[in-house]
Write an enzyme that holds these catalytic residues in place. Sequence first.
Site, mmCIF file in Angstrom:
data_model
loop_
_atom_site.group_PDB
_atom_site.id
_atom_site.type_symbol
_atom_site.label_atom_id
_atom_site.label_comp_id
_atom_site.label_asym_id
_atom_site.label_seq_id
_atom_site.Cartn_x
_atom_site.Cartn_y
_atom_site.Cartn_z
ATOM 1 N N LYS A 97 0.859 -1.191 0.000
ATOM 2 C CA LYS A 97 0.000 0.000 0.000
ATOM 3 C C LYS A 97 0.889 1.232 0.000
ATOM 4 C CE LYS A 97 -3.649 2.355 2.613
ATOM 5 N NZ LYS A 97 -4.689 2.251 3.629
ATOM 6 N N ASP A 124 -12.912 4.827 10.514
ATOM 7 C CA ASP A 124 -13.309 4.807 9.100
ATOM 8 C C ASP A 124 -13.883 3.421 8.780
ATOM 9 O OD1 ASP A 124 -13.632 5.995 6.676
ATOM 10 O OD2 ASP A 124 -11.575 5.714 5.998
HETATM 11 P P1 ADP Z 1 -7.443 3.699 1.321
HETATM 12 O O1 ADP Z 1 -6.805 4.181 2.578
HETATM 13 O O2 ADP Z 1 -6.945 4.473 0.150
HETATM 14 O O3 ADP Z 1 -8.933 3.644 1.389
HETATM 15 P P2 ADP Z 1 -7.386 0.819 1.730
HETATM 16 O O4 ADP Z 1 -6.375 0.306 2.714
HETATM 17 O O5 ADP Z 1 -8.781 0.927 2.240
HETATM 18 O O6 ADP Z 1 -6.888 2.210 1.109
HETATM 19 O O7 ADP Z 1 -7.337 -0.122 0.440
HETATM 20 C C1 ADP Z 1 -8.071 0.160 -0.744
HETATM 21 C C2 ADP Z 1 -8.610 -1.125 -1.347
HETATM 22 O O8 ADP Z 1 -7.508 -2.013 -1.646
HETATM 23 C C3 ADP Z 1 -9.485 -1.907 -0.382
HETATM 24 O O9 ADP Z 1 -10.840 -1.501 -0.473
HETATM 25 C C4 ADP Z 1 -9.284 -3.329 -0.820
HETATM 26 O O10 ADP Z 1 -10.131 -3.616 -1.900
HETATM 27 C C5 ADP Z 1 -7.846 -3.360 -1.336
HETATM 28 N N1 ADP Z 1 -6.954 -3.875 -0.262
HETATM 29 C C6 ADP Z 1 -6.302 -3.143 0.659
HETATM 30 N N2 ADP Z 1 -5.574 -3.928 1.480
HETATM 31 C C7 ADP Z 1 -5.761 -5.198 1.064
HETATM 32 C C8 ADP Z 1 -5.270 -6.489 1.512
HETATM 33 N N3 ADP Z 1 -4.434 -6.614 2.541
HETATM 34 N N4 ADP Z 1 -5.675 -7.574 0.827
HETATM 35 C C9 ADP Z 1 -6.519 -7.468 -0.227
HETATM 36 N N5 ADP Z 1 -7.019 -6.296 -0.701
HETATM 37 C C10 ADP Z 1 -6.642 -5.167 -0.060
#
Ligand code: ADP
Length: 462
Positions: free
Chosen positions: A143, A248
């Site tokens: 991320k 959130d």
């Molecule tokens: P943001 O802070 O930009 O909202 P998120 O951490 O919520 O970012 O991640 C955005 C999207 O990426 C999530 O809605 C999910 O679909 C995907 N995602 C994030 N982390 C994971 C993970 N560990 N495994 C699978 N999908 C993930």
Amino acid sequence: MKLDISALRYLTSEDWRVLQAVEQGSKNHELVPTPLIQQLAGLRGGSGVHKCISALAKVGLIAKVKNAKCRLVEPQRCRAHILITWCPSDDGYRLTYGGLDYLALNTHRKASAIYSLGNQIGVGKESDIYITASPDGRQLVLKLHRLGRISFRTVKANRDYLRKRSTGSWMYLSRLAAQKEHAFMCILYREGFPVPEPVAWSRHTLLMEFIDSFPLRMIESIPNPGKLYVELMDMIVELAKRGLIHGDFNEFNILIKEKTVNGKIRLEPIMIDFPQTVSTNHANAQMYFDRDVACVKRYFERRFKYTSDEPGPFLADALKDADPGRRLDVEVEASGFSKKMAKELEQYVEVVGGDQTESDGASVFGHGDAVDEDDEDDEDEENDPGLEHSERGAGEEDAPPICQVDDPDLEEHLGSLSVDDNLAAKPASDADYGLVPIALPQDPDVVAEKVRTKKRASGWAI
Ligand code: ADP
Ligand code: MG
């Protein structure tokens, strides 16, 4: 912003030193003058440094900024009759998000945390999510926080706060977000909360377990929504009992994973996305707690037509059962994410808000059209994060869900996911995730031999 790793394997060790020097210099300088880069890189011979600088600038890892601070103002045009002198030495360089990405990737690579990088599987309002794999082939998620990427048009208040910030300060905030998320995830994972296993953190990036799942946002129906509802509310309450509020907690940040327990399939909610997590001692704790609860309630009413008979849950009740000796908020602070850092990040979150307003729901597996193709090179865009963001997602709020839980026999265990045809794009194997090695480790002997061969070929006597 697309993460283009094509130049990664061609950088020499001197290039990396110069890139690191620009990063180091950026801590105190909005733009880092060339002599300082030279000094910080500790490389002998100015021409070598200049070569590295132009190589890095060419691939967009650093950007040249001309006379950013002092501008030549011709005296006759200057109404206040103030002569601002020309400062040619004010030319300098600054790190781009691309450069920061490379530095973070290189750290993960050197720590043997990442071997290959694959497709982008998600794009949040202010993050990019990629599939990666470790050297032993374990799939992980990378991320990359990209604070400052929001559209100014979506922010009603405090636009000035956003506009006044430099690229460097966005990067600083992105680092804070990653550090905070990592600190919280480590502690939550250790305590057995359903979160992805955090693997590593470097700068604005976080490496974690890949959860093969769907965000709740994409699930159309389940036979027993009440059971999932109770599980989610329990999660909110359990967090509060340990001194934390997610902040959130909504359908975008809850992943639903299929798990086989004693031969039966059950659905397991996993929470993600912690930059907005706060302590239950926070001045607005009540509001954040109630908002998390309200998000779940509203979503279940709207999507599953489910309304609970039970009132609450309430923060006061959760706190009554809390054990002061087991508070996790205190532990996070002790782990290095200080109150001051939390405050800086919070100021930003207050202005921008969370996923409640975001459009990242339809981003996974085949919804790659939401990927931002913005280019790092554009100087104006870099300086104005509002311009950097493409206006995507308007109307995505009502995007149809793409999978369904429809087996009433499995009521006891919530049911299993039945995925519809729209999910054909979901990768079936490692290869489909597009994983490619991010950089082949350079053996110094091989590199030296290559240099000798080149020199010999051009007539050098060695
Ligand atoms: P943001 O802070 O930009 O909202 P998120 O951490 O919520 O970012 O991640 C955005 C999207 O990426 C999530 O809605 C999910 O679909 C995907 N995602 C994030 N982390 C994971 C993970 N560990 N495994 C699978 N999908 C993930
Ligand atoms: Mg999110």
